[in-house]
Design a protein around this motif. Structure first.
Motif, PDB file in Angstrom:
ATOM      1  N   SER A  53      26.492 -12.679  25.033  1.00  0.00           N
ATOM      2  CA  SER A  53      25.632 -11.576  24.597  1.00  0.00           C
ATOM      3  C   SER A  53      25.093 -10.745  25.754  1.00  0.00           C
ATOM      4  O   SER A  53      24.703  -9.599  25.560  1.00  0.00           O
ATOM      5  CB  SER A  53      24.456 -12.126  23.786  1.00  0.00           C
ATOM      6  OG  SER A  53      23.615 -12.909  24.609  1.00  0.00           O
ATOM      7  N   THR A  54      25.060 -11.286  26.964  1.00  0.00           N
ATOM      8  CA  THR A  54      24.468 -10.586  28.097  1.00  0.00           C
ATOM      9  C   THR A  54      25.357  -9.470  28.617  1.00  0.00           C
ATOM     10  O   THR A  54      24.900  -8.367  28.865  1.00  0.00           O
ATOM     11  CB  THR A  54      24.156 -11.565  29.243  1.00  0.00           C
ATOM     12  OG1 THR A  54      23.257 -12.549  28.755  1.00  0.00           O
ATOM     13  CG2 THR A  54      23.529 -10.853  30.420  1.00  0.00           C
ATOM     14  N   PHE A  55      26.611  -9.755  28.821  1.00  0.00           N
ATOM     15  CA  PHE A  55      27.477  -8.723  29.389  1.00  0.00           C
ATOM     16  C   PHE A  55      28.910  -8.912  28.937  1.00  0.00           C
ATOM     17  O   PHE A  55      29.319  -9.990  28.529  1.00  0.00           O
ATOM     18  CB  PHE A  55      27.412  -8.751  30.918  1.00  0.00           C
ATOM     19  CG  PHE A  55      28.278  -9.800  31.556  1.00  0.00           C
ATOM     20  CD1 PHE A  55      29.531  -9.484  32.031  1.00  0.00           C
ATOM     21  CD2 PHE A  55      27.837 -11.113  31.674  1.00  0.00           C
ATOM     22  CE1 PHE A  55      30.333 -10.437  32.620  1.00  0.00           C
ATOM     23  CE2 PHE A  55      28.636 -12.079  32.265  1.00  0.00           C
ATOM     24  CZ  PHE A  55      29.882 -11.737  32.734  1.00  0.00           C
ATOM     25  N   SER A  56      29.641  -7.824  29.025  1.00  0.00           N
ATOM     26  CA  SER A  56      31.083  -7.855  28.810  1.00  0.00           C
ATOM     27  C   SER A  56      31.734  -7.174  30.008  1.00  0.00           C
ATOM     28  O   SER A  56      31.066  -6.492  30.784  1.00  0.00           O
ATOM     29  CB  SER A  56      31.454  -7.138  27.510  1.00  0.00           C
ATOM     30  OG  SER A  56      31.199  -5.764  27.641  1.00  0.00           O
ATOM     31  N   ARG A  62      32.104   0.218  33.292  1.00  0.00           N
ATOM     32  CA  ARG A  62      31.308   1.455  33.251  1.00  0.00           C
ATOM     33  C   ARG A  62      30.458   1.603  34.510  1.00  0.00           C
ATOM     34  O   ARG A  62      30.315   2.697  35.048  1.00  0.00           O
ATOM     35  CB  ARG A  62      30.423   1.486  32.014  1.00  0.00           C
ATOM     36  CG  ARG A  62      31.168   1.954  30.784  1.00  0.00           C
ATOM     37  CD  ARG A  62      30.240   2.054  29.659  1.00  0.00           C
ATOM     38  NE  ARG A  62      29.921   0.655  29.329  1.00  0.00           N
ATOM     39  CZ  ARG A  62      29.583   0.205  28.148  1.00  0.00           C
ATOM     40  NH1 ARG A  62      29.427   1.019  27.176  1.00  0.00           N
ATOM     41  NH2 ARG A  62      29.360  -1.055  27.927  1.00  0.00           N
ATOM     42  N   ILE A  63      29.921   0.495  34.987  1.00  0.00           N
ATOM     43  CA  ILE A  63      29.123   0.546  36.215  1.00  0.00           C
ATOM     44  C   ILE A  63      30.005   0.918  37.400  1.00  0.00           C
ATOM     45  O   ILE A  63      29.639   1.751  38.231  1.00  0.00           O
ATOM     46  CB  ILE A  63      28.426  -0.810  36.469  1.00  0.00           C
ATOM     47  CG1 ILE A  63      27.354  -1.063  35.399  1.00  0.00           C
ATOM     48  CG2 ILE A  63      27.808  -0.854  37.860  1.00  0.00           C
ATOM     49  CD1 ILE A  63      26.782  -2.453  35.424  1.00  0.00           C
ATOM     50  N   ILE A 107      37.602  -6.665  38.389  1.00  0.00           N
ATOM     51  CA  ILE A 107      37.386  -6.909  36.962  1.00  0.00           C
ATOM     52  C   ILE A 107      38.102  -8.185  36.522  1.00  0.00           C
ATOM     53  O   ILE A 107      37.548  -8.982  35.761  1.00  0.00           O
ATOM     54  CB  ILE A 107      37.851  -5.693  36.119  1.00  0.00           C
ATOM     55  CG1 ILE A 107      36.984  -4.473  36.410  1.00  0.00           C
ATOM     56  CG2 ILE A 107      37.849  -6.021  34.639  1.00  0.00           C
ATOM     57  CD1 ILE A 107      35.537  -4.603  36.010  1.00  0.00           C
ATOM     58  N   LYS A 108      39.330  -8.393  37.005  1.00  0.00           N
ATOM     59  CA  LYS A 108      40.059  -9.617  36.663  1.00  0.00           C
ATOM     60  C   LYS A 108      39.305 -10.840  37.167  1.00  0.00           C
ATOM     61  O   LYS A 108      39.228 -11.863  36.483  1.00  0.00           O
ATOM     62  CB  LYS A 108      41.469  -9.584  37.259  1.00  0.00           C
ATOM     63  CG  LYS A 108      42.408  -8.658  36.548  1.00  0.00           C
ATOM     64  CD  LYS A 108      43.781  -8.654  37.207  1.00  0.00           C
ATOM     65  CE  LYS A 108      44.675  -7.618  36.588  1.00  0.00           C
ATOM     66  NZ  LYS A 108      45.991  -7.531  37.257  1.00  0.00           N
ATOM     67  N   SER A 109      38.746 -10.753  38.356  1.00  0.00           N
ATOM     68  CA  SER A 109      37.980 -11.871  38.914  1.00  0.00           C
ATOM     69  C   SER A 109      36.729 -12.146  38.092  1.00  0.00           C
ATOM     70  O   SER A 109      36.365 -13.303  37.864  1.00  0.00           O
ATOM     71  CB  SER A 109      37.591 -11.575  40.362  1.00  0.00           C
ATOM     72  OG  SER A 109      38.731 -11.399  41.159  1.00  0.00           O
TER      73      SER A 109
END
Length: 125
Positions: A53-56, A62-63, A107-109
């Motif tokens: 629930s915290t992050f995807s 986006r950041i 992102i993969k990491s």
């Protein structure tokens, strides 16, 4: 009467000198650019549900899209675990360091870290 005339004189002087003068000219504005350097994202969670629930990874993408090229970025996730029966506390920490030049690898990491953190909580249950 003397005080009235003095007050009236001061009021008229203040009004006369208090008037704004007409100014003419051009106004130049410059756009200011915000630059982010050395971004560090740090998340502390207490359960696998919090991770979900915290992050995807879409949030992280986006950041990263807002950051200019060739900037260092760090992602750190700390998983806290408290064994209710013994009162023993443990934690695991995962850190990924990268550069915005290779966003896909970063992102993969982070996806691997997310999976490993969820697995950490499943093994502790």
């Amino acid at each position: 009467m003397k005080n009235f005339i003095t007050g009236l004189s001061l009021l008229m002087i203040a009004l006369t000198f208090g008037q704004t003068k007409s100014l003419s000219g051009t106004l130049e504005t410059f756009e200011k650019e915000t630059k982010i350097e050395n971004l560090k994202i740090e998340i502390t969670v207490d359960s696998a549900e919090e991770i979900k629930s915290t992050f995807s990874t879409e949030d992280i993408k986006r950041i990263l899209d807002e950051i200019s090229e060739d900037e260092s970025i760090i992602f750190k996730m700390t998983c806290n675990n408290k064994n209710a029966s013994s009162g023993y506390k443990s934690s695991a920490s995962y850190t990924v360091k990268g550069n915005t030049d290779d966003k896909d690898f970063f992102i993969k990491s982070i996806k691997k870290v997310r999976k490993a953190a969820i697995k950490y909580y499943k093994n502790r249950a």
